[in-house]
Every structure is written in structure tokens, then in C-alpha cells.
Write a protein that holds these residues in place. Sequence first.
Motif, mmCIF file in Angstrom:
data_model
loop_
_atom_site.group_PDB
_atom_site.id
_atom_site.type_symbol
_atom_site.label_atom_id
_atom_site.label_comp_id
_atom_site.label_asym_id
_atom_site.label_seq_id
_atom_site.Cartn_x
_atom_site.Cartn_y
_atom_site.Cartn_z
ATOM 1 N N GLY A 1 0.782 -1.228 0.000
ATOM 2 C CA GLY A 1 0.000 0.000 0.000
ATOM 3 C C GLY A 1 0.809 1.270 0.000
ATOM 4 N N ALA A 2 2.139 1.214 0.147
ATOM 5 C CA ALA A 2 2.950 2.429 0.246
ATOM 6 C C ALA A 2 3.691 2.761 -1.040
ATOM 7 C CB ALA A 2 3.947 2.289 1.397
ATOM 8 N N ARG A 3 3.339 2.099 -2.142
ATOM 9 C CA ARG A 3 4.078 2.305 -3.384
ATOM 10 C C ARG A 3 3.957 3.748 -3.882
ATOM 11 N NH1 ARG A 3 2.320 -1.835 -5.785
ATOM 12 N NH2 ARG A 3 0.591 -0.858 -6.866
ATOM 13 N N MET B 1 10.258 18.495 1.448
ATOM 14 C CA MET B 1 9.749 18.488 2.825
ATOM 15 C C MET B 1 8.483 17.650 2.928
ATOM 16 S SD MET B 1 10.398 22.380 4.195
ATOM 17 C CE MET B 1 9.237 23.073 3.030
ATOM 18 N N VAL B 2 7.679 17.662 1.856
ATOM 19 C CA VAL B 2 6.472 16.839 1.838
ATOM 20 C C VAL B 2 6.851 15.367 1.950
ATOM 21 C CG1 VAL B 2 4.481 16.142 0.460
ATOM 22 C CG2 VAL B 2 5.181 18.545 0.522
ATOM 23 N N SER B 3 7.882 14.974 1.180
ATOM 24 C CA SER B 3 8.340 13.580 1.242
ATOM 25 C C SER B 3 8.846 13.233 2.634
ATOM 26 C CB SER B 3 9.445 13.354 0.212
ATOM 27 O OG SER B 3 8.955 13.489 -1.096
ATOM 28 N N ALA B 4 9.647 14.135 3.224
ATOM 29 C CA ALA B 4 10.212 13.864 4.541
ATOM 30 C C ALA B 4 9.114 13.779 5.597
ATOM 31 C CB ALA B 4 11.219 14.946 4.912
ATOM 32 N N LEU B 5 8.152 14.706 5.559
ATOM 33 C CA LEU B 5 7.070 14.699 6.548
ATOM 34 C C LEU B 5 6.161 13.490 6.356
ATOM 35 C CD1 LEU B 5 6.141 18.499 6.599
ATOM 36 C CD2 LEU B 5 7.298 17.192 8.395
ATOM 37 N N THR B 6 5.929 13.105 5.102
ATOM 38 C CA THR B 6 5.116 11.917 4.852
ATOM 39 C C THR B 6 5.805 10.675 5.405
ATOM 40 O OG1 THR B 6 4.215 12.903 2.839
ATOM 41 C CG2 THR B 6 4.025 10.521 3.066
ATOM 42 N N ALA B 7 7.107 10.557 5.137
ATOM 43 C CA ALA B 7 7.854 9.406 5.651
ATOM 44 C C ALA B 7 7.826 9.392 7.177
ATOM 45 C CB ALA B 7 9.292 9.450 5.144
ATOM 46 N N LEU B 8 7.997 10.569 7.782
ATOM 47 C CA LEU B 8 7.992 10.652 9.237
ATOM 48 C C LEU B 8 6.632 10.282 9.809
ATOM 49 C CD1 LEU B 8 9.618 11.479 11.754
ATOM 50 C CD2 LEU B 8 8.753 13.794 11.444
ATOM 51 N N GLY B 9 5.566 10.794 9.164
ATOM 52 C CA GLY B 9 4.229 10.524 9.678
ATOM 53 C C GLY B 9 3.828 9.067 9.538
ATOM 54 N N VAL B 10 4.094 8.487 8.372
ATOM 55 C CA VAL B 10 3.705 7.093 8.150
ATOM 56 C C VAL B 10 4.540 6.150 9.007
ATOM 57 C CG1 VAL B 10 3.566 5.266 6.422
ATOM 58 C CG2 VAL B 10 2.818 7.569 5.847
ATOM 59 N N SER B 11 5.818 6.513 9.246
ATOM 60 C CA SER B 11 6.679 5.632 10.035
ATOM 61 C C SER B 11 6.189 5.488 11.467
ATOM 62 C CB SER B 11 8.119 6.164 10.030
ATOM 63 O OG SER B 11 8.190 7.426 10.676
ATOM 64 N N GLU B 12 5.338 6.423 11.910
ATOM 65 C CA GLU B 12 4.741 6.271 13.233
ATOM 66 C C GLU B 12 3.783 5.097 13.272
ATOM 67 O OE1 GLU B 12 5.484 7.994 16.004
ATOM 68 O OE2 GLU B 12 7.068 8.922 14.818
ATOM 69 N N ASP B 13 3.281 4.718 12.100
ATOM 70 C CA ASP B 13 2.392 3.558 12.004
ATOM 71 C C ASP B 13 3.219 2.288 11.808
ATOM 72 O OD1 ASP B 13 0.376 1.783 11.555
ATOM 73 O OD2 ASP B 13 -0.146 2.532 9.571
ATOM 74 N N PRO C 1 6.941 0.830 9.189
ATOM 75 C CA PRO C 1 7.954 1.256 8.218
ATOM 76 C C PRO C 1 7.408 1.260 6.795
ATOM 77 C CG PRO C 1 8.842 -0.374 9.743
ATOM 78 C CD PRO C 1 7.358 -0.347 9.965
ATOM 79 N N LEU C 2 7.983 2.153 5.967
ATOM 80 C CA LEU C 2 7.620 2.177 4.555
ATOM 81 C C LEU C 2 8.176 0.967 3.819
ATOM 82 C CD1 LEU C 2 8.204 5.926 3.593
ATOM 83 C CD2 LEU C 2 6.016 4.730 3.636
ATOM 84 N N TYR C 3 9.284 0.447 4.333
ATOM 85 C CA TYR C 3 9.996 -0.598 3.609
ATOM 86 C C TYR C 3 9.965 -1.904 4.398
ATOM 87 C CZ TYR C 3 11.619 3.654 1.401
ATOM 88 O OH TYR C 3 11.658 4.871 0.786
ATOM 89 N N SER C 4 9.906 -2.983 3.664
ATOM 90 C CA SER C 4 9.875 -4.304 4.286
ATOM 91 C C SER C 4 11.031 -5.125 3.748
ATOM 92 C CB SER C 4 8.546 -5.006 3.989
ATOM 93 O OG SER C 4 8.361 -5.149 2.596
ATOM 94 N N GLY C 5 11.528 -6.006 4.551
ATOM 95 C CA GLY C 5 12.610 -6.864 4.091
ATOM 96 C C GLY C 5 13.952 -6.165 4.138
ATOM 97 N N ASP C 6 14.970 -6.930 3.856
ATOM 98 C CA ASP C 6 16.355 -6.453 3.875
ATOM 99 C C ASP C 6 16.724 -5.965 2.477
ATOM 100 O OD1 ASP C 6 19.012 -5.975 4.193
ATOM 101 O OD2 ASP C 6 19.562 -8.037 4.698
ATOM 102 N N LEU C 7 17.130 -4.682 2.371
ATOM 103 C CA LEU C 7 17.491 -4.122 1.071
ATOM 104 C C LEU C 7 18.697 -4.819 0.460
ATOM 105 C CD1 LEU C 7 17.069 -0.285 1.723
ATOM 106 C CD2 LEU C 7 15.442 -1.843 0.650
#
Length: 611
Positions: free
Chosen positions: A476-478, A495-507, A509-515
Motif C-alpha cells: 500500500g505504500a508504493r 519536505m512533503v516527502s520527509a514529513l510523509t515518511a515521518l508521519g507514516v513511520s509512526e504507524d 515502516p515504509l519498507y519491508s525486508g532487507d534491502l
Amino acid sequence: MTEAAQSHQRAPRRSALPRLLDRTARPPLLIAIGFVIVVLGILIVFRPLTSLALLGVYLGLSAIVAGVLDFAGAEGSRWRRALAAGWVVGGIALLIWLGRDIDNLPPTLGVLLMLAGLASLGQAVSRGRFSQRILSATWGGSQIVFGILALTWPDVTVLVVAVVFGVRTIVFGAALLVRGGTALAAVGRSSAETTKRAASRARRVWADVGRIALSMLLVATAAGGWLLSDWLEAGAPVVDSFYNPPSEVPADHGRIIRTDAYTGRAPQGAEVRRILYTTQDALGRPAVGSAMVIAPAEPPEQGLQPVVVWNHGTTGVARGCAPSLSDGTATQWAIPGLDEAIARGWIVVAPDYSGQGAPGIFPYLIGEGEARSALDAALALRELPRLHPMSRIAVWGHSQGGHAALWTSQIAAEYAPRLTVVGTAAIAPAADPVALAEELSQSDAGALLSVLVSWVLVPYADTYPEIDLDDYVTPGARTIVREMTARCLSEPGVMVSALTALGVSEDRPLYSGDLTSGTLGRRLAQNVPTGPWTAPLFIAWGAEDEVIPPSSQRDFVDKLCEAGQPLRATEYPDRIHQDVLQPSSPLVPVLLRWTELRFTPATTDIDSCTR
């Protein structure tokens, strides 16, 4: 028709659930529903990704019921029936397949908001109290504005849904709890007393005042959101027509397509041009690249000019992030020692890499893609008038550009045999993409690091067909991750990207698995520069580097020494990642002197390795 019925008909349009509950006269049911809705609102605010399916179901059912009620009450109005049908179709779409996919939720929500806004504007032109019509008009207009913003900023819409819609849901649920509790307490009161109190003039006046105040708040909020969006959009770079290649270009790589003047700042005594040229991408397919060429305004009457290829550091991965689009990237603040290089008569060519400026896939930390863009920019110099470039080149680079510089020297003999690399200076290089991915994958990575992960992950997925973005992105985070790659480090929109990443990470992580695992890990390992380098290297970094760990630079130098690579390595105390290449840095005179020696035949330099 009774006065109460007329008042209800004239009232501003509300969502389906409140209108259904208006017909519910059982206080215990109101209290139970209110409690459930409060819990739902809390989930939406604090767990936007986790409660996504629930949010989709809630929105879908509300849209369907609202459409059915509007359709039934349209009384022959084709306009209202068409809007009602749109609500029903949108709600069904949400329930069938959109409710579980956050990538499609923002545009769907945007369309539903605009439909709701049009319906409210229709209410504003009907009869009713002045305050009711004003509220309907401002509510409709604000919904249309926020619908447009939802389509413009789909990643931040997730947070807007979480905060605005979630809080609205909590307030509505709390209101139901209050209504239910009040109804229970008022069971013994006579209906006459209640009717008399509801009809009081003072209450109507206060209702009018409340509607006007709410209307003003809606106007201010919508205007603020629109102005903020305009400011963010205005800060984004614009790719002009120079970068669009014609339908037919030269077949060989390293050929000029067109040139143009650079309108930004230039060093004193220098002429700066933009060039568009042919190159190859990371997989060897034909591509187009752009670059800046910075040369003395008065070239020497005789003799050839030394050439320095400057590989820039991270600016983003979108087309608009090309340094040649910015005003200050042909200065000594962006390219170390540029003024002194021009004074020495050198030519400096600064490629954007393919996919920046010119269309294509940007090869972020993809070695051969970066290197081919750099080498072809140097080859293209031969076709420019009034320049007399040497075939011997020095290669410089910082951060991502350090990685590019190492790869440029590594493949030069095979890819561009007409050029000879005399030395490579890698400043704070991102020499090990695997180690960098491990650093970015740490659980305590901040918002900006989350943006950097997208800048690595998306270009790799776009370049290598076997890498599937869904294997590394939270379901769902694509859309959020893709939108991050559309913004540049220098523009306010990041800043929108940074704030979005910060806000969603409270729920979660955006990323799953080992990069560093699976196909991505294998491709990252393939893009670690390993040589051989036939010319000397100069590796420099700041001891306080906050982006590339200094320990990784020391490890890289140790490996080079073990391999017997001619090398000069220097760590500069009290210098951070960007500060190490600024005009005041002690690196600059050392870099210039080291490079000058590379262009002088039969010279030697200090070897930092203990043999």
C-alpha cells in the motif's frame, strides 16, 4: 410541507451516516455506534496503513448510501441524479478493489471530494437561510480545493486522510455519544418543552453565527492549502525544451545533439554552455545525456587544454534534479576549486547523468550508467567550437559522484578508448552501495534517510526487470515511495516527502525486508567499484561525515592498499559530508595540486599506503 421538513431540505448536504442516524430514536444504539466510530477514528489517525482496509470500507459504504439517498431525493433533477450516481459508482469501486490499496486511495478520494463539493455548491443556490447557503458554498468550494490537492500531492493525502478524516470521525463519534447520553437523560421531558427550546430565536442566531464562523475557517483553510501547494510547486525546477531530444539523434555515443548558453552564475573569465549528447544507459541501450561545459572564455591560442570531469553528488533522481537546471551549480560552491581550474586553463565538464535533464532512467548508484554519461560528456567536447580538449582527463566526484568517478575510471579503457584517465579524485565517495543500503535499512533511519532509500530502490527497480518494488515496499505504500522520487533535494517539495515518511513511520515502516537481500542485494553488490584502476586515486573525506560513515572510507582505503593501488588518502578533521568540498576547505588546494601533477608527465606523488 412542515417547517421542520423545509429546514431539513434547505440544510447543507451531510454525509450518509449522520442522515441515517437522524432517524434513529434509540439512545443506546446511538451510544454504541458512537463508541465504534470513535475507535475507528483513532485507528485512522494513528494507524493509517494498518487501518487502510477499514477506512476503505467506511468510505465506500458512506459514498454508496449518500448516493442512494441523494438519488431518491433528487425529485427529477438530472444534475443531482448524475452526482448521486457518481457517489454510488465511487463507493462500489472502493469496496471492490480500492479499499485495500493505498496507491489508488488518494486519486479516488480526490474525485469523491470534488463530487461532494459540486453537490454542496448545488445546495448553496437553493432556498434557505443565508448562513446555511454560505456554509454550503464554502464547504463545497473547500472540498473541491482539497480534492484537487489530493490529486496533486497523492503521498501526503494519506496523512491528510489520517488526520483530517480521522479527527472528523472522532468528533462525529463523540457527538453521537453526547446525543445518546442527552437523549437518555431527557426521557422524562415533554416534547412541548423540547420544541419550545429548539425554536428559540437566540438559538437560531447562535446557529447563524456558528455557520458563518465555520465558513470563514473553511475559506482560510482552503486558501492556505492552495497557497502552500503553489509555493511548493513554484520551488520545483522546470525542465525546458532544450532537454527534449529530437526524433533522430546520432547513432554513436558521445556525439553532440545540441548546445545552448547556460543562464546561471559563472566563474569570472569563464564561458558556460549546456550540451545535449548521445550516451548509453546502465544496460547499454541508447540514451541521451546533458551536461555543463565550463571553459575559459579566452582559450589558449595553441596547445591542448586539460579536462576535468566533475561527477556531482546526490540531488535527487527526477529529471528536474539536473544540476544544469540550477542557477548556482557552475560555481566554486558546487564544484571544488572551479575558479582556480579555469584560471589554469582547464576545461571542466559536469554531466547530469542520463535521466536527469534529458529523459530516461536515472542510474543512481548504478556504476556503468553513471560512468557512460560521464565519459560520453568528455567525448562530446571534441565537437564544440573554440575548445581544444586533451584526450587525457582527470575525474572528480563527490558522494554519489565519487561512486560515479570510480566507475568512470574503471570502464574508461574499454568504453572510451580514445580517452586516457590520468587520475581519479573521489571525495566522500559512496563506494559501497551494499554498506550504504545496510546503513539506510537500520530501524532508526530518519525521514530524509527514508527518502534516500526510495532514491536507491526505485531506479534499481526501473533499471533491472528482475527487481520487484513490491518485494521491498510495505503493502500500500508504493505511491508514497514513487512520489519521493519525483522531488529534488533542493526544492521545498522534498519536505512533503520527509514529513510523509515521518508521519507514516509512526504507524509502520515504509519498507519491508532487507534491502541487501535477494535480487536487489545482488545488483547492489555488482555496482560496488572494484577496479582495476590504472591511474592513481585520491580519496578524501571529512572525519565528521554524517552521511557516509568515515569508518567505511577507512575500510575502502585499506582494501585499496592491500590490492597495491597507487593512492593518496586524507581524512579532514572537523569536516562534515558537504563541508569538505567548500571553498574554505583545506581539501581544495590539495586537490588542485594533485590534479595538476597528474597532467604533468613523469611526476610522482605521495603514496598513503604503507607497502
